[in-house]
Design an enzyme around this catalytic site. Sequence first.
Site, PDB file in Angstrom:
ATOM      1  N   CYS A 128      -3.562 -49.390  24.045  1.00 46.68           N
ATOM      2  CA  CYS A 128      -2.922 -48.847  25.238  1.00 46.68           C
ATOM      3  C   CYS A 128      -2.859 -49.864  26.381  1.00 46.68           C
ATOM      4  O   CYS A 128      -2.350 -49.539  27.463  1.00 46.68           O
ATOM      5  CB  CYS A 128      -3.662 -47.591  25.695  1.00 46.68           C
ATOM      6  N   LYS A 193      -9.559 -37.535  29.369  1.00 49.46           N
ATOM      7  CA  LYS A 193      -8.965 -37.723  28.043  1.00 49.46           C
ATOM      8  C   LYS A 193     -10.030 -38.337  27.137  1.00 49.46           C
ATOM      9  O   LYS A 193     -10.486 -39.458  27.373  1.00 49.46           O
ATOM     10  CB  LYS A 193      -7.743 -38.628  28.136  1.00 49.46           C
ATOM     11  N   ARG A 203      -0.606 -39.962  15.908  1.00 47.00           N
ATOM     12  CA  ARG A 203      -0.406 -41.398  15.654  1.00 47.00           C
ATOM     13  C   ARG A 203       0.604 -41.628  14.539  1.00 47.00           C
ATOM     14  O   ARG A 203       1.249 -42.668  14.499  1.00 47.00           O
ATOM     15  CB  ARG A 203      -1.751 -42.068  15.401  1.00 47.00           C
ATOM     16  N   LYS A 246      -7.861 -33.132  27.984  1.00 48.12           N
ATOM     17  CA  LYS A 246      -7.264 -33.338  26.676  1.00 48.12           C
ATOM     18  C   LYS A 246      -8.305 -33.843  25.693  1.00 48.12           C
ATOM     19  O   LYS A 246      -9.023 -34.765  26.051  1.00 48.12           O
ATOM     20  CB  LYS A 246      -6.141 -34.362  26.827  1.00 48.12           C
ATOM     21  N   TYR A 311       2.694 -28.179  21.233  1.00 46.92           N
ATOM     22  CA  TYR A 311       3.722 -28.220  20.183  1.00 46.92           C
ATOM     23  C   TYR A 311       4.110 -26.804  19.749  1.00 46.92           C
ATOM     24  O   TYR A 311       5.076 -26.622  19.021  1.00 46.92           O
ATOM     25  CB  TYR A 311       3.216 -29.034  18.981  1.00 46.92           C
TER      26      TYR A 311
HETATM   27  C1  PBG Z   1      -0.860 -42.156  24.142  1.00 51.36           C
HETATM   28  C2  PBG Z   1      -1.076 -40.705  23.854  1.00 51.36           C
HETATM   29  C3  PBG Z   1      -1.772 -40.118  22.780  1.00 51.36           C
HETATM   30  C4  PBG Z   1      -1.613 -38.752  22.903  1.00 51.36           C
HETATM   31  C5  PBG Z   1      -0.866 -38.531  24.066  1.00 51.36           C
HETATM   32  N1  PBG Z   1      -0.557 -39.751  24.642  1.00 51.36           N
HETATM   33  C6  PBG Z   1      -2.463 -40.738  21.629  1.00 51.36           C
HETATM   34  C7  PBG Z   1      -3.689 -41.503  21.811  1.00 51.36           C
HETATM   35  O1  PBG Z   1      -4.246 -41.627  22.894  1.00 51.36           O
HETATM   36  O2  PBG Z   1      -4.118 -42.070  20.809  1.00 51.36           O
HETATM   37  C8  PBG Z   1      -2.146 -37.726  21.951  1.00 51.36           C
HETATM   38  C9  PBG Z   1      -1.344 -36.466  21.839  1.00 51.36           C
HETATM   39  C10 PBG Z   1      -1.594 -35.640  20.626  1.00 51.36           C
HETATM   40  O3  PBG Z   1      -2.500 -35.893  19.798  1.00 51.36           O
HETATM   41  O4  PBG Z   1      -0.856 -34.665  20.461  1.00 51.36           O
HETATM   42  N2  PBG Z   1      -1.964 -42.816  24.628  1.00 51.36           N
HETATM   43 ZN    ZN Z   2      -1.840 -45.113  24.567  1.00 48.13          ZN
END
Ligand code: PBG
Ligand code: ZN
Length: 322
Positions: A128, A193, A203, A246, A311
Site C-alpha cells: 500500500c 483497519k 485480493r 474494518k 457487497y
Molecule cells: C486496499 C483495500 C483492501 C480492502 C479495502 N481497501 C485490501 C487490503 O487492505 O488488503 C479490503 C476490502 C475487502 O476485503 O472487502 N488497501
Molecule cells: Zn492498500
Amino acid sequence: MKRFRRLRQNEVIRDLVRETRLSVKDFIYPIFVIDGENIKIPVKSMPNIYQYSIDRLHEILDEVRESKISGVVLFGIPKQEDKDEYGTQAYAENGVTQRAVRYIKKHYPEILCVVDVCLCEYTSHGHCGVVQSGEILNDETLPLLCNMAVSLVKAGADMVAPSDMMDGRVAAIRQALDDNGFKNTPIMAYSAKFASAYYGPFRDAAQSAPCFGDRRSYQMDFTNPKEALSEVETDINEGADIVMVKPALAYLDILKEAAQKFSTPIAVYNVSGEYSMVKAASIQGWIDEKRIVTENLIAMKRAGASIIITYHALDMAKWLNE
Ligand code: PBG
Ligand code: ZN
C-alpha cells in the site's frame, strides 16, 4: 410479572417497537473496475461479484440506481503491465479509476461516488506504500496518496476514502485537497483497519496481494482495542469527516466503543471474507441468506454504524424494497 410478550404478539406490533432499522440509504456498494474492453469477469471467491470494464459498468450501475442505495466505492485495477513500483497509475490523469469516476459522474450523477485511496492495486509489489529494501516507507508514501486523492477528486469523485494506514495521511490529504480548491470534499478514513484474513477474497477481486510479506507493519494488530480508539481519535483530529472500522463482524466491540465515544459519523466495512462465508453457506443451503444478512447488517447498525459498506447492498436493498 413483566409481560414482554405483549409487544411480540404480531408483526405490526413488533414493527412498531423496533429499535433498529435498515434503510437502503445506509449502504455503499463496492465496485471493481478493470482496465480493458468488454470485460465482466466473475470473482471466483465472491459469488455474484464481478470485475467490470468501464464500457460494461452500466450493467451494475443501473442496478445501483434502481436500488436507491446511497453510493458506490470504487476500486480500480490497471493492466498488469501498467503497474510499477510507485503506483503511477493511481494518480494518472487517464488512469482507469479516473476514467471510471468521470464516466459515473457523467451518466449517474445522483450516485455518490466514493473512491478508495491506496496504492496496492497499482503497485507492482502489491503493497500500500512505497517500498525500499523490503520496508514500506511512511512519509515517502504520503505525497503519492495526496496526488491520488486530488487527481480522483479532479475527475469528479464525491468523497475520498484512504485505506492505506500510513500515519498522518488524513492530515496530508486534507491539506492537499484544500490547497487544490476542494475544501468541501469529505474524507472517509479507514481509521481502525485491522490486518485481517477476512480480506482474502478481496485480493482476488482487486488483484492486490502483496508479492512479499504481509500488511502487518501498517494495518492494525487485531488484539488492540485501545490502539483502535486512538487511531479513530487521531483521524478525527487530522480532519476525517467520517471514520471507519474494518472488518465488521469480528470488530463490533470496536465499532460500538467508537460510536459511543465520538460524535463523528462512523462507517463499517462488511468485508469480502465476511460476504464470502455467508454466500458459501447459503449456496450450500445450510443457512437462510436473507435472514442471516439482515441479522448481520442489523448488528452493525445496533453497534452504532451510520454507514455500511457491503457487497450485500443490492440484495439487501431488494429485500427492503419488497
Ligand atoms: C486496499 C483495500 C483492501 C480492502 C479495502 N481497501 C485490501 C487490503 O487492505 O488488503 C479490503 C476490502 C475487502 O476485503 O472487502 N488497501
Ligand atoms: Zn492498500
